[in-house]
Design an enzyme around this catalytic site. Structure first.
Site, PDB file in Angstrom:
ATOM      1  N   GLU A  91      47.215 -14.494  21.468  1.00 44.87           N
ATOM      2  CA  GLU A  91      47.509 -13.161  22.002  1.00 44.87           C
ATOM      3  C   GLU A  91      48.645 -12.470  21.229  1.00 44.87           C
ATOM      4  O   GLU A  91      49.546 -13.133  20.722  1.00 44.87           O
ATOM      5  CB  GLU A  91      48.000 -13.278  23.455  1.00 44.87           C
ATOM      6  CG  GLU A  91      46.987 -13.832  24.406  1.00 44.87           C
ATOM      7  CD  GLU A  91      47.545 -13.980  25.825  1.00 44.87           C
ATOM      8  OE1 GLU A  91      46.788 -14.392  26.692  1.00 44.87           O
ATOM      9  OE2 GLU A  91      48.740 -13.695  26.053  1.00 44.87           O
ATOM     10  N   CYS A 112      54.787  -8.071  19.936  1.00 46.94           N
ATOM     11  CA  CYS A 112      55.157  -9.441  20.280  1.00 46.94           C
ATOM     12  C   CYS A 112      54.051 -10.354  19.754  1.00 46.94           C
ATOM     13  O   CYS A 112      52.877 -10.165  20.078  1.00 46.94           O
ATOM     14  CB  CYS A 112      55.284  -9.541  21.801  1.00 46.94           C
ATOM     15  SG  CYS A 112      55.643 -11.207  22.349  1.00 46.94           S
ATOM     16  N   CYS A 119      51.073 -24.363  23.712  1.00 41.71           N
ATOM     17  CA  CYS A 119      52.485 -24.708  23.515  1.00 41.71           C
ATOM     18  C   CYS A 119      52.748 -26.077  24.127  1.00 41.71           C
ATOM     19  O   CYS A 119      52.227 -26.414  25.189  1.00 41.71           O
ATOM     20  CB  CYS A 119      53.388 -23.668  24.180  1.00 41.71           C
ATOM     21  SG  CYS A 119      55.144 -23.986  23.882  1.00 41.71           S
ATOM     22  N   CYS A 123      57.074 -25.086  29.785  1.00 42.58           N
ATOM     23  CA  CYS A 123      57.937 -24.419  30.767  1.00 42.58           C
ATOM     24  C   CYS A 123      57.094 -24.185  32.016  1.00 42.58           C
ATOM     25  O   CYS A 123      55.940 -23.762  31.926  1.00 42.58           O
ATOM     26  CB  CYS A 123      58.463 -23.096  30.210  1.00 42.58           C
ATOM     27  SG  CYS A 123      59.430 -23.332  28.708  1.00 42.58           S
ATOM     28  N   CYS A 126      55.102 -20.851  32.800  1.00 43.06           N
ATOM     29  CA  CYS A 126      54.451 -20.167  31.679  1.00 43.06           C
ATOM     30  C   CYS A 126      52.975 -20.541  31.559  1.00 43.06           C
ATOM     31  O   CYS A 126      52.619 -21.721  31.625  1.00 43.06           O
ATOM     32  CB  CYS A 126      55.196 -20.528  30.400  1.00 43.06           C
ATOM     33  SG  CYS A 126      54.390 -19.914  28.923  1.00 43.06           S
ATOM     34  N   CYS A 360      52.750 -14.232  29.115  1.00 45.36           N
ATOM     35  CA  CYS A 360      52.213 -14.761  27.869  1.00 45.36           C
ATOM     36  C   CYS A 360      51.205 -15.879  28.133  1.00 45.36           C
ATOM     37  O   CYS A 360      51.460 -16.790  28.894  1.00 45.36           O
ATOM     38  CB  CYS A 360      53.419 -15.239  27.076  1.00 45.36           C
ATOM     39  SG  CYS A 360      53.140 -16.559  25.980  1.00 45.36           S
TER      40      CYS A 360
HETATM   41  S1  SF4 Z   1      57.888 -20.108  27.658  1.00 45.38           S
HETATM   42 FE1  SF4 Z   1      55.779 -20.839  27.332  1.00 45.38          FE
HETATM   43  S2  SF4 Z   1      55.355 -20.414  25.166  1.00 45.38           S
HETATM   44 FE2  SF4 Z   1      57.590 -20.304  25.435  1.00 45.38          FE
HETATM   45  S3  SF4 Z   1      58.341 -22.398  24.981  1.00 45.38           S
HETATM   46 FE3  SF4 Z   1      57.992 -22.315  27.211  1.00 45.38          FE
HETATM   47  S4  SF4 Z   1      55.873 -23.095  27.484  1.00 45.38           S
HETATM   48 FE4  SF4 Z   1      56.120 -22.529  25.318  1.00 45.38          FE
END
Ligand code: SF4
Length: 375
Positions: A91, A112, A119, A123, A126, A360
């Site tokens: 994205e 962005c 990932c 987190c 996320c 995101c």
């Molecule tokens: S916010 Fe999402 S994309 Fe960014 S480091 Fe944490 S898990 Fe990864």
């Protein structure tokens, strides 16, 4: 698969052309096609001789991102879902002029961009990390996000502003994206080499021509890589995705903090500032009941003052399947006021990005689920 031509720097292309006994001015012509004219195929490069084009085609690929989906919110934030050559989805988000975000009031288009497919950092709030990490993006896949959005903008006529600035004085085309934030899917500093190469290409006068100070790299807290970034010659801006000003809060929502504690992160940020003399930004997603109390504003203000950082407060965008909630507007405003009271420069993002699955990684997850269901 051969390396994509947009993963090469000017020096690398010059060395390649030299080995083919091609004159150096042909490199300039090629770069003009790639970054000023945003050519999406070899056939467009009409001033390059056929034998050279054949050599290029034989040795390199030239991929453009395929648009799978595009969503625009009421406030004209637009999200693009791209398919890569191997079918993976990423994205990019186009944010219209907003002086409160990462640049000055004159900024017109901020993009962005993503740096990884998925990932690994997980987190808890996320969507990008929900399905884990698939792979790093190659430099060309990072660079191409800017070019692909600009192609769409120019075809829809939305980049025809009279204020648009030429890429260089000798070029006839213009750069519609003038601000880049590396804050999309993935942890940018976990794909360090490719990120730096891509940003070097986007910054170079022969490439994207976007000033280093108009490029912001965001990290969830990879302290050793922050120290490494501090020694790089280019003056990129650095943003820390902080989201918690104590180890207790960060440990709860950001597993990276168990590896690199707040203390280690702060020391790396101090080192970065000593080396670069640049102001930092803290990104702070306000999540109801997790980090949005006025008591949390106190340690955040202390950190911001210690590191001369400004704070971007971002009310959480709900992610399907995750338990976290967006705080009430009043709570967000009170948090902002608490920071301001302590003389911290802070902004609160008030746009309605949540209209477009703005968190995101959400659009990708949604599309992947739909594709699986349709199979
Ligand atoms: S916010 Fe999402 S994309 Fe960014 S480091 Fe944490 S898990 Fe990864």
């Amino acid at each position: 698969m051969p390396t994509d031509i947009k993963s090469l720097t000017r020096d690398e292309l010059e060395a390649q052309f030299k080995s083919w006994k091609e004159p150096a001015y042909r490199v300039t012509q090629l770069l003009e096609w790639l970054y000023a004219r945003r050519a999406a195929n070899w056939d467009a490069m009409t001033n390059l001789p056929k034998p050279l084009l054949e050599k290029l085609q034989k040795n390199f690929s030239l991929h453009s991102l395929e648009l799978v989906r595009k969503q625009g919110a009421q406030d004209t934030t637009q999200k693009f879902l791209w398919k890569l050559a191997d079918g993976a989805l990423i994205e990019s988000v186009l944010i219209p002029a907003n002086p409160a975000l990462y640049g000055e009031a004159s900024d017109r288009h901020t993009l962005c961009i993503s740096t990884q497919v998925g990932c690994a950092y997980g987190c808890k709030f996320c969507a990008s990390g929900l399905d884990g990490w698939k792979r790093n993006l190659a430099p060309d896949e990072i660079v191409e996000q800017v070019l692909a959005v600009e192609r769409l903008m120019s075809s829809s006529g939305s980049s025809s502003s009279s204020k648009e600035k030429p890429i260089t004085s000798t070029r006839t085309t213009t750069r519609a994206i003038d601000n880049v934030v590396v804050m999309g899917m993935g942890e940018p500093l976990a794909n360090y080499e490719h990120l730096l190469k891509a940003l070097t290409i986007l910054n170079a006068p022969w490439g994207g021509g976007i000033g280093a100070r108009k490029i912001t790299i965001s990290t969830s807290g990879l302290a050793p890589q922050i120290r490494r970034l501090a020694t790089e010659p280019l003056q990129f801006r650095l943003a820390i995705s902080l989201h918690g000003a104590t180890d207790a809060v960060r440990n709860r929502i950001m597993p990276v903090n168990r590896k690199h504690s707040l203390k280690e992160l702060v020391a790396a940020c101090e080192y970065y500032q000593i080396q670069k003399g640049r102001m930092l930004t803290f990104e702070y997603i306000l999540i109801a009941g997790v980090n949005d109390s006025v008591e949390q504003a106190r340690p955040l203000a202390a950190l911001a003052k210690k590191l001369f950082a400004k704070v971007n407060l971002i009310p959480y965008n709900k992610v399907e399947g995750l338990p976290w909630e967006r705080p009430d507007e009043k709570v967000c405003e009170a948090f902002l006021r608490a920071l301001e009271k302590q003389k911290v420069t802070a902004t609160l993002r008030r746009e309605k990005g949540h209209d477009i699955d703005a968190a995101c990684g959400q659009l990708r997850l949604k599309t992947e689920k739909e594709l699986v269901a349709a199979a």
